[in-house]
Design a protein around this motif. Sequence first.
Motif, PDB file in Angstrom:
ATOM      1  N   LEU A 111     -15.854  13.595   7.675  1.00  0.00           N
ATOM      2  CA  LEU A 111     -14.985  12.775   8.513  1.00  0.00           C
ATOM      3  C   LEU A 111     -15.613  12.643   9.894  1.00  0.00           C
ATOM      4  N   GLU A 112     -15.835  11.425  10.330  1.00  0.00           N
ATOM      5  CA  GLU A 112     -16.375  11.174  11.664  1.00  0.00           C
ATOM      6  C   GLU A 112     -15.316  11.552  12.692  1.00  0.00           C
ATOM      7  N   GLN A 113     -15.632  12.468  13.580  1.00  0.00           N
ATOM      8  CA  GLN A 113     -14.666  12.945  14.564  1.00  0.00           C
ATOM      9  C   GLN A 113     -14.143  11.805  15.441  1.00  0.00           C
ATOM     10  N   SER A 114     -14.978  10.816  15.717  1.00  0.00           N
ATOM     11  CA  SER A 114     -14.557   9.701  16.574  1.00  0.00           C
ATOM     12  C   SER A 114     -13.633   8.722  15.860  1.00  0.00           C
ATOM     13  N   ARG A 115     -13.423   8.895  14.546  1.00  0.00           N
ATOM     14  CA  ARG A 115     -12.589   7.979  13.767  1.00  0.00           C
ATOM     15  C   ARG A 115     -11.272   8.597  13.318  1.00  0.00           C
ATOM     16  N   ILE A 116     -11.047   9.866  13.695  1.00  0.00           N
ATOM     17  CA  ILE A 116      -9.808  10.548  13.324  1.00  0.00           C
ATOM     18  C   ILE A 116      -9.178  11.170  14.567  1.00  0.00           C
ATOM     19  N   VAL A 117      -7.909  11.488  14.469  1.00  0.00           N
ATOM     20  CA  VAL A 117      -7.193  12.082  15.591  1.00  0.00           C
ATOM     21  C   VAL A 117      -6.380  13.272  15.073  1.00  0.00           C
ATOM     22  N   PRO A 118      -6.372  14.401  15.798  1.00  0.00           N
ATOM     23  CA  PRO A 118      -5.541  15.538  15.362  1.00  0.00           C
ATOM     24  C   PRO A 118      -4.070  15.231  15.604  1.00  0.00           C
ATOM     25  N   VAL A 119      -3.226  15.677  14.679  1.00  0.00           N
ATOM     26  CA  VAL A 119      -1.778  15.484  14.790  1.00  0.00           C
ATOM     27  C   VAL A 119      -1.098  16.829  14.606  1.00  0.00           C
ATOM     28  N   GLY A 120      -0.255  17.208  15.571  1.00  0.00           N
ATOM     29  CA  GLY A 120       0.559  18.413  15.454  1.00  0.00           C
ATOM     30  C   GLY A 120      -0.187  19.704  15.672  1.00  0.00           C
ATOM     31  N   ALA A 121       0.565  20.719  16.060  1.00  0.00           N
ATOM     32  CA  ALA A 121       0.100  22.094  16.230  1.00  0.00           C
ATOM     33  C   ALA A 121      -1.072  22.250  17.183  1.00  0.00           C
ATOM     34  N   VAL A 122      -1.209  21.334  18.107  1.00  0.00           N
ATOM     35  CA  VAL A 122      -2.178  21.488  19.185  1.00  0.00           C
ATOM     36  C   VAL A 122      -1.459  21.157  20.482  1.00  0.00           C
ATOM     37  N   SER A 123      -1.916  21.700  21.561  1.00  0.00           N
ATOM     38  CA  SER A 123      -1.278  21.466  22.853  1.00  0.00           C
ATOM     39  C   SER A 123      -1.990  20.352  23.604  1.00  0.00           C
ATOM     40  N   PRO A 124      -1.232  19.466  24.243  1.00  0.00           N
ATOM     41  CA  PRO A 124      -1.877  18.455  25.074  1.00  0.00           C
ATOM     42  C   PRO A 124      -2.616  19.115  26.223  1.00  0.00           C
ATOM     43  N   ILE A 148       0.863  -1.185   0.000  1.00  0.00           N
ATOM     44  CA  ILE A 148       0.000   0.000   0.000  1.00  0.00           C
ATOM     45  C   ILE A 148       0.893   1.227   0.000  1.00  0.00           C
ATOM     46  N   LEU A 149       0.679   2.127  -0.944  1.00  0.00           N
ATOM     47  CA  LEU A 149       1.417   3.382  -0.970  1.00  0.00           C
ATOM     48  C   LEU A 149       0.578   4.436  -0.283  1.00  0.00           C
ATOM     49  N   GLN A 150       1.163   5.106   0.689  1.00  0.00           N
ATOM     50  CA  GLN A 150       0.443   6.141   1.414  1.00  0.00           C
ATOM     51  C   GLN A 150       0.982   7.512   1.052  1.00  0.00           C
ATOM     52  N   GLU A 151       0.091   8.497   1.019  1.00  0.00           N
ATOM     53  CA  GLU A 151       0.489   9.884   0.849  1.00  0.00           C
ATOM     54  C   GLU A 151       0.676  10.490   2.229  1.00  0.00           C
ATOM     55  N   PHE A 152       1.625  11.397   2.330  1.00  0.00           N
ATOM     56  CA  PHE A 152       1.883  12.064   3.591  1.00  0.00           C
ATOM     57  C   PHE A 152       1.703  13.564   3.416  1.00  0.00           C
ATOM     58  N   ILE A 153       1.047  14.173   4.367  1.00  0.00           N
ATOM     59  CA  ILE A 153       0.861  15.612   4.375  1.00  0.00           C
ATOM     60  C   ILE A 153       2.118  16.207   4.977  1.00  0.00           C
ATOM     61  N   GLU A 154       2.690  17.200   4.296  1.00  0.00           N
ATOM     62  CA  GLU A 154       4.016  17.705   4.641  1.00  0.00           C
ATOM     63  C   GLU A 154       4.159  18.146   6.085  1.00  0.00           C
ATOM     64  N   SER A 155       3.224  18.912   6.567  1.00  0.00           N
ATOM     65  CA  SER A 155       3.411  19.421   7.925  1.00  0.00           C
ATOM     66  C   SER A 155       2.086  19.493   8.654  1.00  0.00           C
ATOM     67  N   PRO A 156       2.139  19.253   9.955  1.00  0.00           N
ATOM     68  CA  PRO A 156       0.933  19.415  10.757  1.00  0.00           C
ATOM     69  C   PRO A 156       0.489  20.860  10.727  1.00  0.00           C
ATOM     70  N   PRO A 157      -0.699  21.207  11.082  1.00  0.00           N
ATOM     71  CA  PRO A 157      -1.697  20.337  11.699  1.00  0.00           C
ATOM     72  C   PRO A 157      -2.486  19.538  10.677  1.00  0.00           C
ATOM     73  N   LEU A 158      -2.850  18.340  11.072  1.00  0.00           N
ATOM     74  CA  LEU A 158      -3.600  17.459  10.201  1.00  0.00           C
ATOM     75  C   LEU A 158      -4.437  16.507  11.034  1.00  0.00           C
ATOM     76  N   TYR A 159      -5.269  15.744  10.337  1.00  0.00           N
ATOM     77  CA  TYR A 159      -6.028  14.674  10.974  1.00  0.00           C
ATOM     78  C   TYR A 159      -5.525  13.353  10.423  1.00  0.00           C
ATOM     79  N   ALA A 160      -5.444  12.350  11.297  1.00  0.00           N
ATOM     80  CA  ALA A 160      -4.993  11.021  10.918  1.00  0.00           C
ATOM     81  C   ALA A 160      -6.033   9.997  11.351  1.00  0.00           C
ATOM     82  N   CYS A 161      -5.977   8.818  10.738  1.00  0.00           N
ATOM     83  CA  CYS A 161      -6.848   7.710  11.117  1.00  0.00           C
ATOM     84  C   CYS A 161      -6.539   7.316  12.557  1.00  0.00           C
TER      85      CYS A 161
END
Length: 149
Positions: free
Chosen positions: A101-114, A4-17
Amino acid sequence: MGLILQEFIESPPLYACIACKAHIARRDAVISRTFQGRLGRAFLTEAVVNEKLGRAEDRLLMTGMHTVCNLQCRGCGALIGWKYVRAHDRSQQYKEGRYVLEQSRIVPVGAVSPPGSPPGSPLPPLPGAAASRYVYGLGSRNTSPALRG
């Protein structure tokens, strides 16, 4: 097993599976955060990557009849939302070609504070050996093979 070839988004912020952490959408591609999905809150977005679309079917949704396709993560096959193919009501045609995109099925990545940390603090690293592959230094249209498990 297949490649499987995956595309990557260059820089956060983004949503991931949420299941496999494959990049799904840029956070700045979100058009509306007020949508309702099958599982609760959802986002309307103009573009996604690493998607696999199901067969088009007519569904009666809250805003009327629409032709939609299920949207799955290409990395793991998890159902993450749907794509609007056609809106039968003229007032809903702005949704055509866009994704929910179902919010419960994705997770934010980068540029957010824990939670509990100062604003602008980086997220802690993702668990697992391949985590850096999903977050750090990735080109926007780069592809990388990943073996399907």
